[in-house]
Design a protein around this motif. Sequence first.
Motif, PDB file in Angstrom:
ATOM      1  N   LEU A  18      -9.337   1.539  11.223  1.00  0.00           N
ATOM      2  CA  LEU A  18      -8.358   2.451  11.820  1.00  0.00           C
ATOM      3  C   LEU A  18      -8.932   3.856  11.671  1.00  0.00           C
ATOM      4  N   LEU A  19      -9.303   4.468  12.798  1.00  0.00           N
ATOM      5  CA  LEU A  19     -10.077   5.712  12.743  1.00  0.00           C
ATOM      6  C   LEU A  19      -9.246   6.980  12.929  1.00  0.00           C
ATOM      7  N   ASP A  20      -8.009   6.837  13.361  1.00  0.00           N
ATOM      8  CA  ASP A  20      -7.164   8.007  13.611  1.00  0.00           C
ATOM      9  C   ASP A  20      -6.524   8.455  12.296  1.00  0.00           C
ATOM     10  N   LEU A  21      -6.968   9.603  11.775  1.00  0.00           N
ATOM     11  CA  LEU A  21      -6.466  10.080  10.480  1.00  0.00           C
ATOM     12  C   LEU A  21      -4.991  10.475  10.540  1.00  0.00           C
ATOM     13  N   ASN A  22      -4.492  10.791  11.735  1.00  0.00           N
ATOM     14  CA  ASN A  22      -3.045  11.040  11.862  1.00  0.00           C
ATOM     15  C   ASN A  22      -2.261   9.757  11.602  1.00  0.00           C
ATOM     16  N   LEU A  23      -2.801   8.632  12.096  1.00  0.00           N
ATOM     17  CA  LEU A  23      -2.140   7.338  11.877  1.00  0.00           C
ATOM     18  C   LEU A  23      -2.223   6.909  10.413  1.00  0.00           C
ATOM     19  N   THR A  24      -3.392   7.104   9.792  1.00  0.00           N
ATOM     20  CA  THR A  24      -3.510   6.701   8.383  1.00  0.00           C
ATOM     21  C   THR A  24      -2.593   7.563   7.509  1.00  0.00           C
ATOM     22  N   ALA A  25      -2.422   8.825   7.873  1.00  0.00           N
ATOM     23  CA  ALA A  25      -1.490   9.688   7.131  1.00  0.00           C
ATOM     24  C   ALA A  25      -0.047   9.221   7.327  1.00  0.00           C
ATOM     25  N   ARG A  26       0.280   8.723   8.531  1.00  0.00           N
ATOM     26  CA  ARG A  26       1.633   8.197   8.782  1.00  0.00           C
ATOM     27  C   ARG A  26       1.903   6.959   7.915  1.00  0.00           C
ATOM     28  N   ILE A  27       0.897   6.099   7.780  1.00  0.00           N
ATOM     29  CA  ILE A  27       1.059   4.906   6.932  1.00  0.00           C
ATOM     30  C   ILE A  27       1.281   5.340   5.480  1.00  0.00           C
ATOM     31  N   ALA A  28       0.495   6.329   5.033  1.00  0.00           N
ATOM     32  CA  ALA A  28       0.657   6.835   3.663  1.00  0.00           C
ATOM     33  C   ALA A  28       2.062   7.390   3.455  1.00  0.00           C
ATOM     34  N   ARG A  29       2.566   8.125   4.432  1.00  0.00           N
ATOM     35  CA  ARG A  29       3.922   8.695   4.310  1.00  0.00           C
ATOM     36  C   ARG A  29       4.998   7.609   4.322  1.00  0.00           C
ATOM     37  N   ALA A  30       4.722   6.491   5.018  1.00  0.00           N
ATOM     38  CA  ALA A  30       5.690   5.385   5.072  1.00  0.00           C
ATOM     39  C   ALA A  30       5.899   4.749   3.697  1.00  0.00           C
TER      40      ALA A  30
END
Length: 279
Positions: A28-40
């Motif tokens: 998963l290369l989109d750091l915005n998406l990985t940050a969203r998972i972390a916030r979840a």
Amino acid sequence: MIDDLPPLREVIRNHDLRAKKSFGQNFLLDLNLTARIARAAGDLAGSDVLEVGPGPGGLTRGLLATGARRVLAIEKDARCLPALAEIEAAYPGRLAVIEGDALAIDPLGHLTPPIKIVSNLPYNVGTELLIRWMTPAQWPPFWDSLTLMFQREVAERIVAKPGSKAYGRLALMVAWRAEAKIVLHLPPEAFTPPPKVSSAVVHITRLETPRYPADAKVLERVIAMAFNQRRKMLRAALKGLHPDIETLLQTSGIAPTARAEEIGLEQFCALARAVKDNR
């Protein structure tokens, strides 16, 4: 950018990290998406986080940037270690990496409670790890919550309700001891290489005690037998469980002609208690 490190595509190019099928990898290369998972995963500031299969470290960076006290990453693919070492250097004292198989490593000696598990799990070990985390010898477990990415079909099985096709052992095992919900859907094109299926992130919060009283081993056996022949009526599917299974079903509030997918958790727990009491 969530930090001063290079974009993930550059990291993958620099370290020649092509995803390998044998490791169940889809990056998963989109750091915005990985940050969203972390916030979840909720507030991570006071928690240690266990991450399985960090790969080039996209989610690892999200976890550290959103304030995880410390991250322990277990990575089987030695090719990813140099990329993870760069993240370790950028977040001194907050990332530890263990090379090895998460199914064979006990992480507890490396973690301080409270502990949350947040992972984009490799597809080939995701369900097995979930079952291990949900069925420890003692409850409550070492973790407070699980925020995990699965194939969408598996995610739907985890949160399924009675009467649906996805409802079965996985949903009951999780519902007995935890609250579970899908918090994010991801299309195949979010990954490199794109998998053939969509993915979803499930957030699971443990309960301090199981929802209804039951012996864990008896409950697991009852549910396994019921769903192994899910098209059969329960009096037939469970006939090997007890010589007078019809009576036990009736005293548990279950019609002997019902099928497994029609039965809720509370009734399965009642049946498990009846089976144990009438051995």
